[in-house]
Enzyme design. Structure first.
Site, mmCIF file in Angstrom:
data_model
loop_
_atom_site.group_PDB
_atom_site.id
_atom_site.type_symbol
_atom_site.label_atom_id
_atom_site.label_comp_id
_atom_site.label_asym_id
_atom_site.label_seq_id
_atom_site.Cartn_x
_atom_site.Cartn_y
_atom_site.Cartn_z
ATOM 1 N N CYS A 9 0.872 -1.188 0.000
ATOM 2 C CA CYS A 9 0.000 0.000 0.000
ATOM 3 C C CYS A 9 0.908 1.237 0.000
ATOM 4 O O CYS A 9 2.093 1.140 -0.339
ATOM 5 C CB CYS A 9 -0.973 -0.018 1.173
ATOM 6 S SG CYS A 9 -0.199 0.040 2.801
ATOM 7 N N ARG A 15 -3.417 -0.590 5.335
ATOM 8 C CA ARG A 15 -3.980 -1.673 4.521
ATOM 9 C C ARG A 15 -3.058 -2.878 4.367
ATOM 10 O O ARG A 15 -3.480 -4.015 4.599
ATOM 11 C CB ARG A 15 -4.375 -1.131 3.139
ATOM 12 C CG ARG A 15 -5.533 -0.152 3.190
ATOM 13 C CD ARG A 15 -5.668 0.642 1.907
ATOM 14 N NE ARG A 15 -4.532 1.542 1.720
ATOM 15 C CZ ARG A 15 -4.326 2.289 0.652
ATOM 16 N NH1 ARG A 15 -5.192 2.241 -0.350
ATOM 17 N NH2 ARG A 15 -3.283 3.092 0.581
ATOM 18 N N SER A 16 -1.810 -2.644 3.945
ATOM 19 C CA SER A 16 -0.968 -3.827 3.656
ATOM 20 C C SER A 16 -0.536 -4.600 4.903
ATOM 21 O O SER A 16 -0.477 -5.831 4.847
ATOM 22 C CB SER A 16 0.217 -3.472 2.748
ATOM 23 O OG SER A 16 1.101 -2.573 3.353
ATOM 24 N N ASP A 128 -8.192 3.970 0.903
ATOM 25 C CA ASP A 128 -7.259 4.373 1.953
ATOM 26 C C ASP A 128 -8.067 4.845 3.168
ATOM 27 O O ASP A 128 -8.797 5.829 3.068
ATOM 28 C CB ASP A 128 -6.402 5.513 1.378
ATOM 29 C CG ASP A 128 -5.359 5.993 2.354
ATOM 30 O OD1 ASP A 128 -5.427 5.601 3.530
ATOM 31 O OD2 ASP A 128 -4.480 6.757 1.925
#
Ligand code: 4NP
Length: 158
Positions: A9, A15-16, A128
């Protein structure tokens, strides 16, 4: 043989790292952990060394998922170290493809959006959540869980 997966991300704090932790959690549940290596990285360097965003850690924790990784920035080496590089949104995808261009696309990894594996083919980006409210984190986790279920199924079929 090990399959090596890198989730990417922008900041590697929302997120990642959540995708990495969810993937590890599901692989462990399915007793598949020994077949995979899973990591995450950001295209940006602002948060390098930091733990994941506490809002994301809390939201994932409520689902029994522990996010332990520290942020790092993606490197050119990653493009040949991982089999699959899975991006969260179109900007991440473009940024990673631009890195691959620096190596004249002579890379061994496949780069694609994580939501390629999701069940709703109309949603191709994980939004995001950084500047949004609590609900945004739940939506992100729902998208990630769904796509990672699809990813693991797909990788076990191939
Ligand atoms: P991520 O979220 O890419 O999912 O880790 C973000 C984290 C930080 C920022 C943007 C997105 N930031 O602008 O600092």
């Amino acid at each position: 043989m090990l399959t090596k997966i890198l989730f990417v991300c922008l900041g590697n704090i929302c997120r990642s790292p959540a995708a990495e932790a969810i993937c590890l959690f599901k692989l462990k549940q399915q007793e598949l952990l020994e077949n995979f290596q899973v990591d995450s990285a950001g295209t940006g360097a602002w948060h390098v060394g930091k733990e994941a965003d506490s809002r994301m850690k809390d939201a994932a924790g409520k689902r029994g998922i522990l996010i332990e990784s520290k942020a790092r920035q993606i490197t050119l080496d990653d493009l040949n170290r991982f089999d699959l590089i899975l991006t969260m949104d179109n900007t991440n995808l473009k940024d990673v493809e631009n890195l691959a261009d620096e190596l004249n696309s002579q890379i061994s990894s496949e780069i694609r959006p994580l939501l390629f594996y999701g069940s709703n083919k109309n949603i191709l980006e994980v939004p995001d959540p950084y500047y949004g409210g609590e609900k945004g984190f739940e939506e992100v986790l729902d998208l990630l869980e769904d796509a990672i279920n699809g990813l693991i199924l797909n990788l076990n079929e191939t």
